[in-house]
Enzyme design. Sequence first.
Site, PDB file in Angstrom:
ATOM      1  N   ARG A   1       1.060  12.234  -9.106  1.00  0.00           N
ATOM      2  CA  ARG A   1       1.586  10.688  -8.925  1.00  0.00           C
ATOM      3  C   ARG A   1       3.064  10.645  -9.477  1.00  0.00           C
ATOM      4  O   ARG A   1       3.686   9.727  -8.877  1.00  0.00           O
ATOM      5  CB  ARG A   1       0.591   9.824  -9.431  1.00  0.00           C
TER       6      ARG A   1
ATOM      7  N   GLU B   1       0.967  -1.119  -0.039  1.00  0.00           N
ATOM      8  CA  GLU B   1      -0.092   0.004  -0.186  1.00  0.00           C
ATOM      9  C   GLU B   1       0.744   1.224  -0.127  1.00  0.00           C
ATOM     10  O   GLU B   1       2.202   1.067   0.472  1.00  0.00           O
ATOM     11  CB  GLU B   1      -0.765  -0.093   1.196  1.00  0.00           C
ATOM     12  N   ASP B   2       0.441   2.339  -0.489  1.00  0.00           N
ATOM     13  CA  ASP B   2       1.113   3.664  -0.503  1.00  0.00           C
ATOM     14  C   ASP B   2       1.183   4.287   0.642  1.00  0.00           C
ATOM     15  O   ASP B   2       2.148   4.786   1.382  1.00  0.00           O
ATOM     16  CB  ASP B   2       0.545   4.782  -1.515  1.00  0.00           C
TER      17      ASP B   2
ATOM     18  N   ASP C   1      -3.430   5.757   6.973  1.00  0.00           N
ATOM     19  CA  ASP C   1      -3.751   6.873   7.506  1.00  0.00           C
ATOM     20  C   ASP C   1      -4.645   6.264   8.648  1.00  0.00           C
ATOM     21  O   ASP C   1      -4.189   5.857   9.632  1.00  0.00           O
ATOM     22  CB  ASP C   1      -4.512   7.596   6.396  1.00  0.00           C
TER      23      ASP C   1
ATOM     24  N   PHE D   1      -0.788  16.088   4.438  1.00  0.00           N
ATOM     25  CA  PHE D   1      -1.142  15.643   3.032  1.00  0.00           C
ATOM     26  C   PHE D   1      -0.108  15.630   2.305  1.00  0.00           C
ATOM     27  O   PHE D   1       0.291  16.658   1.653  1.00  0.00           O
ATOM     28  CB  PHE D   1      -2.466  16.438   2.524  1.00  0.00           C
TER      29      PHE D   1
END
Length: 169
Positions: free
Chosen positions: A160, A94-95, A98, A147
């Site tokens: 991206r 996963e990136d 959170d 963010f």
Amino acid sequence: MNIKTLIDEKKIENRIKEVAKQIENDYSNEEIVIICILKGAAFFATDLAKRINLPVTVDFMKVSSYEGTESTKKIDFKLDISTDISNKNVIIVEDIVDTGRTLTYLKDYLNSKNPKSLKICTMLDKKERREFDLNPEYVCFEIPDKFVIGYGLDYDEKYRNLPYIGYIE
Ligand code: 5GP
């Protein structure tokens, strides 16, 4: 827009090599299935997979979260894996983690397919934001509550392709 660098390209590359070695040691010659969570993890997962010197297969899943009624977020499956993962060593890539909601759902879903083992590898971890009891086995970088964009992560589908991880000031 003013984008500040949080983690530069060289640091990402070096850390991926380290995590790949850790995975190699943990699975010593066993086969692993990498499940890349689209779209954000695509850049990370391909770079990581190239550094793991083990028999690796790769598959993809896509999920999106949306605001349901009563402000409860729901997860929507957009693309499922086509690999039979029963009795396989699976690593979800996963990136960013959170709240942990997405991966909690994904973990439950993939566990129901009876893998031999199931671990999580994330590029970034915003630990202080966690709402679900979820601890990824492999974390490249713990980051503060900002963010972030780049290296797969988007802002409105853009950025991206930045080769580094940045944040918007
Ligand atoms: P969780 O389900 O853990 O709350 O959220 C995980 C998802 O939220 C990530 O896969 C990613 O799509 C999105 N997300 C969380 N934080 C960030 C961030 O700082 N930047 C970007 N671009 N996406 C984020």
